[in-house]
Design a protein around this motif. Structure first.
Motif, short mmCIF file in Angstrom:
data_model
loop_
_atom_site.label_atom_id
_atom_site.label_comp_id
_atom_site.label_asym_id
_atom_site.label_seq_id
_atom_site.Cartn_x
_atom_site.Cartn_y
_atom_site.Cartn_z
N ARG A 311 -5.30 15.27 7.64
CA ARG A 311 -5.33 16.52 6.86
C ARG A 311 -6.30 16.34 5.67
NH1 ARG A 311 0.99 16.87 5.29
NH2 ARG A 311 0.30 15.16 4.00
N LEU A 327 1.47 16.47 -3.18
CA LEU A 327 1.58 15.98 -1.80
C LEU A 327 2.77 15.03 -1.67
CD1 LEU A 327 -2.20 15.32 -1.02
CD2 LEU A 327 -0.69 16.81 0.31
N SER A 330 5.94 16.98 -1.59
CA SER A 330 6.24 17.75 -0.38
C SER A 330 6.35 16.86 0.86
CB SER A 330 5.22 18.87 -0.17
OG SER A 330 3.94 18.31 -0.12
N ASP A 331 5.57 15.78 0.93
CA ASP A 331 5.60 14.92 2.13
C ASP A 331 6.84 14.03 2.17
OD1 ASP A 331 3.13 15.88 2.79
OD2 ASP A 331 2.01 14.09 2.22
N PRO A 333 7.08 10.72 1.62
CA PRO A 333 6.81 9.59 2.51
C PRO A 333 7.91 8.53 2.43
CG PRO A 333 5.33 9.55 0.60
CD PRO A 333 6.09 10.83 0.53
N HIS A 417 2.56 7.29 5.34
CA HIS A 417 1.51 8.18 4.84
C HIS A 417 0.39 7.38 4.18
CE1 HIS A 417 4.80 11.00 5.34
NE2 HIS A 417 3.97 12.00 5.13
N TYR A 419 -2.98 8.14 1.77
CA TYR A 419 -3.70 9.14 0.97
C TYR A 419 -5.05 8.56 0.58
CZ TYR A 419 0.89 11.25 0.75
OH TYR A 419 2.09 11.81 1.10
N TYR A 447 2.35 10.07 12.02
CA TYR A 447 1.99 9.47 10.73
C TYR A 447 0.83 10.29 10.15
CZ TYR A 447 4.75 5.58 12.52
OH TYR A 447 5.78 4.82 13.02
N TYR A 448 0.74 10.30 8.83
CA TYR A 448 -0.19 11.22 8.18
C TYR A 448 -1.25 10.51 7.35
CZ TYR A 448 3.17 14.70 9.61
OH TYR A 448 3.97 15.49 10.38
N THR A 450 -4.04 11.78 4.61
CA THR A 450 -4.45 12.98 3.86
C THR A 450 -5.60 12.64 2.91
OG1 THR A 450 -2.16 13.66 3.96
CG2 THR A 450 -3.57 14.90 2.48
#
Ligand code: ATP
Length: 481
Positions: A311, A327, A330-331, A333, A417, A419, A447-448, A450
Motif C-alpha cells: 500500500r 497507520l 488503524s493497522d 500490527p 507490518h 512501514y 502481511y502489509y 506500507t
C-alpha cells in the motif's frame, strides 16, 4: 493411529510428512468443525499428538492418515535420509521442520549430489536451513578443523545463522556413540572478541565458522584461520557482498586464493540475483565455483512472496510522522518494522540529528499502543545493536525503527507490518525490506508493506512495482492535527 474419543485426543503415529502449519492448513479447510485455536500439537521422536476439540476429530485424523499414505511429496526427513546425521534430523523434527519448503525440495537433492549451487529464492523461503543441512551432511564432528564457512554481510545476520546452526547441533536424543562429540560453531563477526577467538581457533578449530568478511580476512591473512579442510563454503546475500566496494576484493580472494573451488562445494544464496545468467557465467569463468554449478531458481515469476499486500499513502513531508501514527493506530500490527533512510554525510557534518532519532522521539511521545519502541542503526555500538535485537526477540511485540541494516536476512517471524517511512533507494532494497515480514513458510496470513511517500516519489514506487511485478494500492489517511 490411536484415538481416545472421551478426551478427544488423538495420537497419530508416523506423522513425519506433516508439520504443524501443514496440519493446520488441512484442518483449516474444515473450519466449520473446528476451532483452530484449540488445536495444539506436540512432537516426540516420530510421533505427534494432535489435540482436537470436538467429536469430528476422529474423522479428521483418519483423513490425515489417508493423506499420509497417499502423499508422495517427500518430507524433509526423506530428502535428507542417508545424508544428514540422525541426531540432526531428530532435532529438525523437534523444532517443527517436517515439510520442506519449495527451495529445500528443489535444492537439497542438487546439493546432496555434490553440485555447487546458486540458491535463488524469495525472502523467507528457508534458504538458511537448506545450506545448513548440506553442511551437516558434509562435516565430521570428530575432525578438529574448519570444514564449513558461511560468509554474511552483517554481524546481526551472522549471530542469527550461528544460533540456527547451534540449534540444529544441539541434539538431545543422540545415541551413546555420538554423545562424545558434537558440532562446534564459531561466530567470527565484526565487533566480536577476536583475542578469545584466536586462541580457540589455534587450540581446537571449530567445524563451522560463520563470519563477516572483515573479521575473516584478518584471520586468514595472519594464518590463524586455515581453510585446508574446507568442504563447504556458503556466501549468503551474495549479491550484496559483490556489490559492496569495501568487501568485494576480500571476497574474491577468499573464493580463489584461500581455498579452491575444486576442493569444496560452493553455495551462493540470495533472494535477488540480478542478471543471474551473467552471474553464473562469472562464477565459472572466475573459478568461484566449478563448471557444473546449478542455478536453483524458485518462484522465478514472482520475486516477492504472494502473501505481501502493498500500500502507499501520499502526504507532505511535515505530515509523515502523523501519517505513520495514524497507520499504527488503524493497522494495530502484532509487530512492525519502520524503515527510515540513512543519514547523509552532509547532514551528519552539519550536526543534524538522524531521521531515525526524530521518528523514535515522535513515537515515544505520541504512540499509545502496547508495542515496545526500539531502535537499530549502524551508528549504534555493537552491544546496543545486540540488545535491541534481543529485546525484539523477547516476543512481547515491537515497533523496530531501523535503517537498511536489518533489511537483509534478518528473521523476525512475528513482524506483520513493514512501514517504509522513507522509500528505499532501489527495487532490490524494497524487496529485502518487504521480505522482513511474511516469514512463516506455510502460513496463509496477509502481511502489509506500507510506503509513506511524497507525491513526487510516486513514480519511483511505480518503477519498483514494474521491476518487481507487484501492485501497490493507494490508501487515504485522515490525520489528526
Ligand atoms: N521446512 C520448514 N518448515 C517450517 N519453517 C521453516 C522451514 N524452513 C525454514 N523455515 C522458517 O522460515 C523462516 C525463514 O527462513 P530463512 O531465514 O532461511 O529465509 P531465507 O530464505 O534465508 O530468507 P532471506 O532471503 O530473507 O534471508 C525462518 O523462520 C525459518 O525458521
Amino acid at each position: 493411529m490411536a484415538s481416545n474419543s472421551a478426551s478427544q485426543i488423538l495420537a497419530i503415529t508416523k506423522t513425519a510428512p506433516y508439520s504443524k502449519p501443514m496440519a493446520s492448513r488441512f484442518l483449516q479447510s474444515r473450519r466449520p468443525y473446528l476451532n483452530l485455536c484449540c488445536l495444539s500439537q506436540k512432537f516426540s521422536n516420530d510421533n505427534a499428538l494432535f489435540c482436537l476439540p470436538n467429536s469430528k476429530s476422529f474423522l479428521l485424523a483418519k483423513e490425515l492418515e489417508e493423506r499420509n499414505s497417499n502423499n508422495h511429496s517427500p518430507t524433509l526427513r526423506e530428502i535428507c535420509l542417508d545424508h544428514v546425521p540422525g541426531n540432526v534430523l531428530r532435532r529438525l523434527e523437534e523444532v517443527g521442520y517436517l515439510v520442506p519448503t519449495d527451495v529445500q525440495k528443489e535444492a537439497l537433492p542438487v546439493l546432496f549430489s555434490g553440485n555447487d549451487c546458486i540458491l535463488h529464492a524469495q525472502t523467507g523461503s528457508g534458504k538458511t536451513l537448506t545450506y545448513l543441512l548440506l553442511i551437516y551432511s558434509q562435516i565430521n564432528p570428530k575432525k578438529s578443523a574448519v570444514q564449513a564457512l558461511i560468509v554474511v554481510p552483517t554481524r546481526e545476520l551472522g549471530m542469527q545463522i550461528t544460533k540456527v546452526a547451534r540449534m540444529l547441533a544441539a541434539a538431545r536424543h543422540m545415541g551413546p556413540e555420538l554423545e562424545q562429540k558434537s558440532y562446534t560453531v564459531m561466530a567470527l563477526l565484526d565487533g566480536g572478541m577476536l583475542r578469545r577467538h584466536k586462541s580457540w581457533l589455534k587450540a581446537e578449530p571449530p567445524a563451522i565458522v560463520v563470519a563477516t568478511i572483515g573479521s575473516l580476512s584478518q584471520l586468514l591473512e595472519k594464518q590463524i584461520l586455515k581453510l585446508d579442510s574446507l568442504r563447504v563454503l556458503v556466501v549468503d546475500e551474495v549479491d550484496f557482498l559483490f556489490k559492496s566496494s569495501k568487501q568485494v576484493s576480500s571476497l574474491r580472494k577468499l573464493l580463489t586464493s584461500y581455498s579452491s573451488c575444486n576442493n569444496r562445494q560452493t553455495v551462493f544464496a540470495s533472494a535477488s540475483i540480478l542478471q543471474h545468467r551473467r552471474f553464473r557465467h562469472d562464477c565459472i569463468q572466475q573459478k568461484w565455483t566449478k563448471g557444473d554449478v546449478v542455478h536453483v531458481h524458485v518462484n522465478r515469476i514472482m520475486p516477492m512472496p504472494a502473501c505481501l499486500y502493498h500500500r502507499f499513502v501520499i502526504c507532505g513531508r511535515k505530515a509523515k510522522h502523523q501519517v505513520l501514527l495514524s497507520l499504527l493506530q488503524s493497522d494495530l500490527p502484532e509487530s512492525g518494522i519502520i524503515f527510515v533512510g540513512e543519514q547523509s554525510e552532509k547532514s551528519k557534518k552539519s550536526g543534524q540529528a538522524p531521521s531515525t532519532t526524530a521518528v523514535i522521539d515522535f513515537l515515544r511521545a505520541s504512540y499509545e499502543g502496547s508495542l515496545d519502541i526500539l531502535l537499530l542503526e549502524e551508528d549504534m555500538n555493537f552491544n546496543s545493536r545486540a540488545a535491541s535485537l534481543t529485546d525484539v526477540r523477547k516476543g512481547d511485540g515491537y515497533l523496530l525503527v531501523s535503517t537498511d541494516i536489518v533489511a537483509r536476512g534478518i528473521d523476525l517471524p512475528e513482524t506483520t507490518h513493514i512501514y517504509n517511512f522513507d522509500l528505499p533507494k532501489t527495487a532490490i532494497d524494497y524487496l529485502h525490506r518487504a521480505g522482513r515480514t511474511c516469514r512463516k513458510p506455510f502460513s496463509d496470513k496477509k502481511y502489509y508493506v506500507t510506503n509513506i511517500i511524497l507525491s513526487e516519489e510516486r513514480f519511483v514506487l511505480q518503477r519498483f512495482e514494474n521491476e518487481l511485478m507487484f501492485h501497490c494500492e493507494e490508501l487515504t489517511i485522515e490525520t489528526q492535527g
